[in-house]
Scaffold this motif. Structure first.
Motif, PDB file in Angstrom:
ATOM      1  N   ASP A   1       0.855  -1.188   0.000  1.00 51.89           N
ATOM      2  CA  ASP A   1       0.000   0.000   0.000  1.00 51.89           C
ATOM      3  C   ASP A   1       0.892   1.239   0.000  1.00 51.89           C
ATOM      4  OD1 ASP A   1      -2.389  -1.353   0.148  1.00 51.89           O
ATOM      5  OD2 ASP A   1      -3.007  -0.477   2.064  1.00 51.89           O
TER       6      ASP A   1
ATOM      7  N   ASP B   1       0.512   3.817   1.647  1.00 49.87           N
ATOM      8  CA  ASP B   1       0.619   4.440   2.972  1.00 49.87           C
ATOM      9  C   ASP B   1       1.567   3.681   3.912  1.00 49.87           C
ATOM     10  OD1 ASP B   1      -1.054   2.244   3.243  1.00 49.87           O
ATOM     11  OD2 ASP B   1      -2.426   3.200   4.649  1.00 49.87           O
TER      12      ASP B   1
ATOM     13  N   HIS C   1       2.106  -0.302   9.020  1.00 56.93           N
ATOM     14  CA  HIS C   1       0.950   0.086   8.206  1.00 56.93           C
ATOM     15  C   HIS C   1      -0.015   0.898   9.071  1.00 56.93           C
ATOM     16  CE1 HIS C   1      -2.465  -1.452   5.359  1.00 56.93           C
ATOM     17  NE2 HIS C   1      -2.146  -0.207   5.118  1.00 56.93           N
TER      18      HIS C   1
ATOM     19  N   LYS D   1      -2.664  10.243   8.109  1.00 54.78           N
ATOM     20  CA  LYS D   1      -1.548   9.331   7.863  1.00 54.78           C
ATOM     21  C   LYS D   1      -0.245  10.081   7.602  1.00 54.78           C
ATOM     22  CE  LYS D   1      -4.499   5.725   6.019  1.00 54.78           C
ATOM     23  NZ  LYS D   1      -4.353   4.284   6.209  1.00 54.78           N
TER      24      LYS D   1
HETATM   25 MN   LIG Z   1      -3.208   1.096   3.579  1.00 52.41          MN
END
Ligand SMILES: [Mn+2]
Length: 267
Positions: free
Chosen positions: A99, A101, A247, A254
């Motif tokens: 991902d 992020d 994560h 974030k």
């Molecule tokens: Mn994510």
């Protein structure tokens, strides 16, 4: 966020291994301006080829909110990444889906291979699929794979597969088969909210002996740490625990979280 992922990987010289898959042309054009030394592609459906028209309805929604909050488009991106994962696997021996992020503190690749090999020695079946998933505690949604139109119901906290970091190796043909099979199960759930993909993949692998969890490997906490429902780490705690990657799920901001972990490298 994606450019920052690239920057994090470049610290370990892994940036050229990255392939960025964009779900629309605008994102592709924007990311191309960053002159990244890696492959950038626009997503083209393969496993979802025969439902391409339905996909377009969701893919046209590129607002930030649609990618971060619960919306039908958000759910679609979760489904599509499995198709992108599959397509990468047709071209490469090893694929790790990350991902954008994800916080990358260390080069985790050798460590991941080591732990998969370790678990392989204890598998009872002859040909496990080479798929590794990170498991976390999440509120499970009851999905009926036979009757997808039936109501989704909350079951409570359960160990679920997390889609943020997934590994696959194409040495074993059943790996590709499993991804094809569970992606077929996604289609009747298009347009729903929540991380339905995680519920379906968990259900799929938990179902019968044929595709039991014995077919998959677990990614350890020290390689990828993730929040559980009810257990959220602060940046200070993450820095103390020193996982190789983290994560930041369930985090409202974030970018601030990544900054507080000293891993934000974008101006
Ligand atoms: Mn994510």
């Amino acid at each position: 966020m994606c450019y920052n992922l690239y920057k994090q990987l470049s610290v370990f010289d892994r940036h050229e291994d990255l392939t960025v898959v964009c779900t629309d042309i605008n994102t592709f054009n924007k990311l191309s301006q960053y002159k990244m030394d890696c492959q950038i592609e626009v997503y083209k459906p393969v496993l979802f080829k025969n439902v391409e028209e339905t996909l377009q309805i969701y893919l046209s929604n590129t607002e930030y909110g649609s990618t971060s909050n619960l919306s039908p488009s958000y759910t679609m991106y979760q489904f599509l990444k499995h198709d992108a994962f599959y397509q990468m696997l047709l071209k490469h021996d090893h694929v790790c889906l990350i991902d954008s992020d994800m916080i990358i503190f260390e080069d985790f690749v050798d460590e991941l291979f080591y732990w998969i090999d370790n678990q392989r020695k204890f598998k009872v079946i002859d040909t496990p699929a080479y798929l590794a998933f990170k498991y976390y505690l999440q509120i499970k949604i009851g999905v009926n794979l036979e009757q997808p139109e039936s109501l989704y119901r909350w079951i409570g906290k359960k160990q679920l597969i997390n889609g943020g970091l997934m590994y696959a190796n194409n040495r074993c043909y059943s790996t590709l088969n499993h991804i094809q099979n569970y992606c077929k199960l996604f289609i009747p759930h298009f347009g729903q909210l929540n991380n339905i993909d995680e519920n379906i993949v968990t259900e799929y692998f938990g179902r019968s002996v044929l595709h039991s969890m014995d077919n998959t490997f677990a990614i350890t906490d020290h390689i990828n740490l993730i929040n559980n429902v009810g257990v959220k780490y602060t940046p200070e705690q993450v820095l103390k625990l020193k996982p190789m990657t983290f994560h930041p799920t369930f985090e409202a901001d974030k970018i601030q979280f990544i900054k507080d972990c000293n891993q934000w490298f974008v101006e």
